[in-house]
Design a protein around this motif. Structure first.
Motif, PDB file in Angstrom:
ATOM      1  N   ALA A 193       0.827  -1.211   0.000  1.00  0.00           N
ATOM      2  CA  ALA A 193       0.000   0.000   0.000  1.00  0.00           C
ATOM      3  C   ALA A 193       0.855   1.252   0.000  1.00  0.00           C
ATOM      4  O   ALA A 193       0.403   2.324  -0.397  1.00  0.00           O
ATOM      5  N   PHE A 194       2.086   1.124   0.466  1.00  0.00           N
ATOM      6  CA  PHE A 194       3.041   2.231   0.544  1.00  0.00           C
ATOM      7  C   PHE A 194       4.402   1.597   0.762  1.00  0.00           C
ATOM      8  O   PHE A 194       4.513   0.372   0.893  1.00  0.00           O
ATOM      9  N   ARG A 195       5.432   2.411   0.800  1.00  0.00           N
ATOM     10  CA  ARG A 195       6.782   1.880   0.994  1.00  0.00           C
ATOM     11  C   ARG A 195       6.919   1.334   2.411  1.00  0.00           C
ATOM     12  O   ARG A 195       6.757   2.067   3.392  1.00  0.00           O
ATOM     13  N   THR A 196       7.209   0.047   2.514  1.00  0.00           N
ATOM     14  CA  THR A 196       7.316  -0.606   3.814  1.00  0.00           C
ATOM     15  C   THR A 196       8.480  -0.033   4.608  1.00  0.00           C
ATOM     16  O   THR A 196       9.559   0.211   4.076  1.00  0.00           O
ATOM     17  N   SER A 197       8.232   0.183   5.906  1.00  0.00           N
ATOM     18  CA  SER A 197       9.264   0.733   6.777  1.00  0.00           C
ATOM     19  C   SER A 197       9.660  -0.298   7.830  1.00  0.00           C
ATOM     20  O   SER A 197       8.803  -0.866   8.511  1.00  0.00           O
ATOM     21  N   VAL A 198      10.942  -0.561   7.931  1.00  0.00           N
ATOM     22  CA  VAL A 198      11.507  -1.388   9.003  1.00  0.00           C
ATOM     23  C   VAL A 198      12.598  -0.554   9.653  1.00  0.00           C
ATOM     24  O   VAL A 198      13.508  -0.066   8.973  1.00  0.00           O
ATOM     25  N   ASP A 220      17.665  -4.543  20.489  1.00  0.00           N
ATOM     26  CA  ASP A 220      17.031  -3.501  19.689  1.00  0.00           C
ATOM     27  C   ASP A 220      15.516  -3.459  19.882  1.00  0.00           C
ATOM     28  O   ASP A 220      14.875  -4.497  20.100  1.00  0.00           O
ATOM     29  N   PHE A 221      14.958  -2.274  19.763  1.00  0.00           N
ATOM     30  CA  PHE A 221      13.566  -2.137  19.390  1.00  0.00           C
ATOM     31  C   PHE A 221      13.503  -2.366  17.874  1.00  0.00           C
ATOM     32  O   PHE A 221      14.384  -1.895  17.139  1.00  0.00           O
ATOM     33  N   LEU A 222      12.473  -3.050  17.391  1.00  0.00           N
ATOM     34  CA  LEU A 222      12.252  -3.236  15.962  1.00  0.00           C
ATOM     35  C   LEU A 222      10.856  -2.718  15.641  1.00  0.00           C
ATOM     36  O   LEU A 222       9.862  -3.268  16.112  1.00  0.00           O
ATOM     37  N   SER A 223      10.775  -1.634  14.864  1.00  0.00           N
ATOM     38  CA  SER A 223       9.491  -1.069  14.450  1.00  0.00           C
ATOM     39  C   SER A 223       9.232  -1.421  12.992  1.00  0.00           C
ATOM     40  O   SER A 223      10.109  -1.224  12.139  1.00  0.00           O
ATOM     41  N   VAL A 224       8.040  -1.913  12.727  1.00  0.00           N
ATOM     42  CA  VAL A 224       7.653  -2.316  11.374  1.00  0.00           C
ATOM     43  C   VAL A 224       6.343  -1.624  11.015  1.00  0.00           C
ATOM     44  O   VAL A 224       5.403  -1.594  11.817  1.00  0.00           O
ATOM     45  N   ARG A 234      -6.273   0.251   0.441  1.00  0.00           N
ATOM     46  CA  ARG A 234      -5.007   0.199   1.162  1.00  0.00           C
ATOM     47  C   ARG A 234      -5.215   0.349   2.659  1.00  0.00           C
ATOM     48  O   ARG A 234      -6.002   1.193   3.101  1.00  0.00           O
ATOM     49  N   CYS A 235      -4.508  -0.476   3.403  1.00  0.00           N
ATOM     50  CA  CYS A 235      -4.590  -0.403   4.864  1.00  0.00           C
ATOM     51  C   CYS A 235      -3.189  -0.208   5.432  1.00  0.00           C
ATOM     52  O   CYS A 235      -2.201  -0.195   4.696  1.00  0.00           O
ATOM     53  N   GLU A 236      -3.120  -0.089   6.753  1.00  0.00           N
ATOM     54  CA  GLU A 236      -1.829   0.173   7.410  1.00  0.00           C
ATOM     55  C   GLU A 236      -1.789  -0.528   8.756  1.00  0.00           C
ATOM     56  O   GLU A 236      -2.768  -0.529   9.500  1.00  0.00           O
ATOM     57  N   ILE A 237      -0.656  -1.132   9.055  1.00  0.00           N
ATOM     58  CA  ILE A 237      -0.417  -1.706  10.377  1.00  0.00           C
ATOM     59  C   ILE A 237       1.008  -1.386  10.774  1.00  0.00           C
ATOM     60  O   ILE A 237       1.929  -1.409   9.946  1.00  0.00           O
ATOM     61  N   GLY A 238       1.205  -1.084  12.042  1.00  0.00           N
ATOM     62  CA  GLY A 238       2.545  -0.829  12.563  1.00  0.00           C
ATOM     63  C   GLY A 238       2.692  -1.465  13.935  1.00  0.00           C
ATOM     64  O   GLY A 238       1.784  -1.376  14.770  1.00  0.00           O
ATOM     65  N   ARG A 239       3.791  -2.124  14.158  1.00  0.00           N
ATOM     66  CA  ARG A 239       4.055  -2.772  15.437  1.00  0.00           C
ATOM     67  C   ARG A 239       5.519  -2.561  15.828  1.00  0.00           C
ATOM     68  O   ARG A 239       6.382  -2.349  14.981  1.00  0.00           O
ATOM     69  N   THR A 240       5.765  -2.649  17.125  1.00  0.00           N
ATOM     70  CA  THR A 240       7.130  -2.543  17.648  1.00  0.00           C
ATOM     71  C   THR A 240       7.410  -3.744  18.538  1.00  0.00           C
ATOM     72  O   THR A 240       6.559  -4.129  19.358  1.00  0.00           O
ATOM     73  N   GLY A 332       3.245   7.607  18.224  1.00  0.00           N
ATOM     74  CA  GLY A 332       4.587   7.053  18.393  1.00  0.00           C
ATOM     75  C   GLY A 332       5.494   8.029  19.116  1.00  0.00           C
ATOM     76  O   GLY A 332       5.235   9.233  19.144  1.00  0.00           O
ATOM     77  N   VAL A 333       6.545   7.497  19.699  1.00  0.00           N
ATOM     78  CA  VAL A 333       7.562   8.309  20.376  1.00  0.00           C
ATOM     79  C   VAL A 333       8.928   7.832  19.904  1.00  0.00           C
ATOM     80  O   VAL A 333       9.198   6.619  19.903  1.00  0.00           O
ATOM     81  N   HIS A 334       9.769   8.777  19.505  1.00  0.00           N
ATOM     82  CA  HIS A 334      11.146   8.447  19.115  1.00  0.00           C
ATOM     83  C   HIS A 334      12.107   9.215  19.998  1.00  0.00           C
ATOM     84  O   HIS A 334      12.007  10.444  20.131  1.00  0.00           O
ATOM     85  N   LEU A 335      13.030   8.491  20.629  1.00  0.00           N
ATOM     86  CA  LEU A 335      14.057   9.097  21.466  1.00  0.00           C
ATOM     87  C   LEU A 335      15.371   9.111  20.685  1.00  0.00           C
ATOM     88  O   LEU A 335      15.928   8.047  20.396  1.00  0.00           O
ATOM     89  N   PRO A 336      15.844  10.278  20.270  1.00  0.00           N
ATOM     90  CA  PRO A 336      17.076  10.337  19.459  1.00  0.00           C
ATOM     91  C   PRO A 336      18.222   9.568  20.098  1.00  0.00           C
ATOM     92  O   PRO A 336      18.510   9.707  21.292  1.00  0.00           O
ATOM     93  N   GLY A 337      18.847   8.726  19.289  1.00  0.00           N
ATOM     94  CA  GLY A 337      19.985   7.954  19.742  1.00  0.00           C
ATOM     95  C   GLY A 337      19.635   6.669  20.457  1.00  0.00           C
ATOM     96  O   GLY A 337      20.504   5.823  20.672  1.00  0.00           O
ATOM     97  N   ARG A 338      18.362   6.499  20.840  1.00  0.00           N
ATOM     98  CA  ARG A 338      17.971   5.300  21.584  1.00  0.00           C
ATOM     99  C   ARG A 338      16.958   4.454  20.818  1.00  0.00           C
ATOM    100  O   ARG A 338      16.993   3.232  20.848  1.00  0.00           O
ATOM    101  N   GLY A 339      16.014   5.106  20.154  1.00  0.00           N
ATOM    102  CA  GLY A 339      14.958   4.383  19.465  1.00  0.00           C
ATOM    103  C   GLY A 339      13.601   4.760  20.012  1.00  0.00           C
ATOM    104  O   GLY A 339      13.464   5.723  20.773  1.00  0.00           O
ATOM    105  N   GLY A 340      12.598   4.006  19.641  1.00  0.00           N
ATOM    106  CA  GLY A 340      11.265   4.350  20.104  1.00  0.00           C
ATOM    107  C   GLY A 340      10.220   3.346  19.693  1.00  0.00           C
ATOM    108  O   GLY A 340      10.526   2.243  19.234  1.00  0.00           O
TER     109      GLY A 340
END
Length: 370
Positions: A193-198, A220-224, A234-240, A332-340
């Motif tokens: 549906a869009f460019r997949t993000s990992v 690691d945190f892994l966000s998909v 088109r639909c969307e799902i995101g998980r960490t 979502g929350v992103h902590l620079p240098g650490r992940g989110g």
């Protein structure tokens, strides 16, 4: 379905008639598909208002590719004699200057060059702006459209579920994204549906992250974030997730916070709720925890024939939710240098009498250690 497309065109025709336009030129691909059943590459739809004669103009022969849809049999189909021609210009040339004086066009999609070309073949024709009339019509989905979204969500859940069963450590973000997109197609999607993000490690939780060559590491945190395109919808799902045997305390705390924010946003999805109030519900827990500064400009949006449609769930958005409107909730929350952490779901707004919001993407939101 032929009757459905005719009804949709009829609604737009009534709107154009009330505005005093004699014809409408629809060029945005998603709008063409919504009204015509198909949107072959480069096609436009000429909607006759007074004569009620509608024509789908294509720059080349329609191949019947399922990804493009199937044209409504009630439509007249016109294929340009040369592939270098512009269907928008050809559409204007079809109009009878004696009966058609005003043509509404989608100015937000038609380029300046095409706008000038249309005017050049019909200099006496007044070009008005159709605006986002079709997009507004598309906001509330019928049950057939929702069923397509439901299948797209099932495909997305299947692809993500299979990835979680594989070995992840040592693989790159780019490789995992490509594998997810292959699995979407394997399960019946027309494509992503869009460019997949990992996103892994310090990249995780970052909105709009493009997969890199960074490899997955323990801890690691892994966000998909992914979604299927099924019959145009088109639909969307995101998980960490966490890579390794057990998450760190800070990862658990951050995940629980984002999960609470996402749940609050989902629970706010009732007909009549203001768009900004849904955003506020999802945003408030994150702001209260001190993360308001780096939050995204919105916490959700509509989906359908495009992955980013109205409504926009944002602090300044105007309007209220209707039933049968599919939206995402994706704080979502992103902590620079650490992940989110990011958690995205696609849901359909339903009244409480019907059970409340319908969750289409059902992959667990439990913090899994992979």
């Amino acid at each position: 379905m032929s009757e459905v497309f005719a009804v949709r065109r009829g609604r737009l025709r009534d709107r154009c008639s009330a505005a005093g336009t004699d014809a409408a030129l629809v060029s945005l691909p998603a709008n063409v598909r919504y009204l015509a059943g198909a949107a072959p590459p480069g096609a436009v739809l000429l909607l006759g208002v007074a004569d009620q004669r509608d024509v789908l103009l294509c720059p080349r022969t329609v191949t019947g590719d399922p990804a493009d849809g199937r044209p409504d049999e009630r439509l007249r189909l016109s294929v340009l004699p040369t592939t270098t021609g512009d269907p928008a210009v050809a559409a204007a040339d079809l109009l009878d200057p004696a009966t058609a004086r005003t043509l509404a066009v989608e100015e937000h999609h038609l380029t300046v060059a095409r706008h000038r070309a249309v005017r050049s073949v019909a200099p006496r024709l007044h070009l008005a702006d159709l605006g986002r009339s079709v997009e507004q019509q598309r906001t509330v989905k019928d049950e057939e459209e929702i069923s397509q979204l439901r299948i797209a969500a099932e495909i997305s859940d299947q692809a993500l579920g299979e990835l979680l069963e594989s070995i992840l450590v040592g693989r790159t973000e780019r490789h995992l994204a490509l594998e997810l997109e292959r699995r979407l197609v394997d399960h019946g999607a027309d494509g992503p549906a869009f460019r997949t993000s990992v996103a892994t490690g310090p990249n995780s939780g970052r909105a709009g992250h493009r997969p890199s060559d960074r490899r997955v590491e323990e801890g690691d945190f892994l966000s998909v974030r992914l979604g299927a395109n099924y019959h145009g919808y088109r639909c969307e799902i995101g998980r960490t997730f966490v890579i390794g045997s057990s998450p760190a305390d800070w990862q658990i705390d951050l995940y629980d916070l984002v999960f609470a924010a996402q749940r609050a946003g989902r629970e706010a999805l009732t007909p009549g709720t203001a768009y900004r109030d849904v955003d506020r519900a999802a945003r408030r827990p994150l702001e209260s925890a001190g993360y308001g500064e780096g939050l995204a400009a919105r916490t959700g949006h509509g989906v359908g024939l495009e992955i980013d449609e109205d409504p926009q769930l944002a602090p300044t958005a105007m309007g209220k939710l209707d039933a049968c409107v599919p939206v995402t909730v994706e704080p979502g929350v992103h902590l620079p240098g650490r992940g989110g952490v990011r958690i995205d779901d696609t849901l359909v707004v339903r009244p409480e009498a019907d059970g409340g919001p319908e969750l289409l993407t059902i992959t667990t939101k439990e913090l899994l250690a992979l």
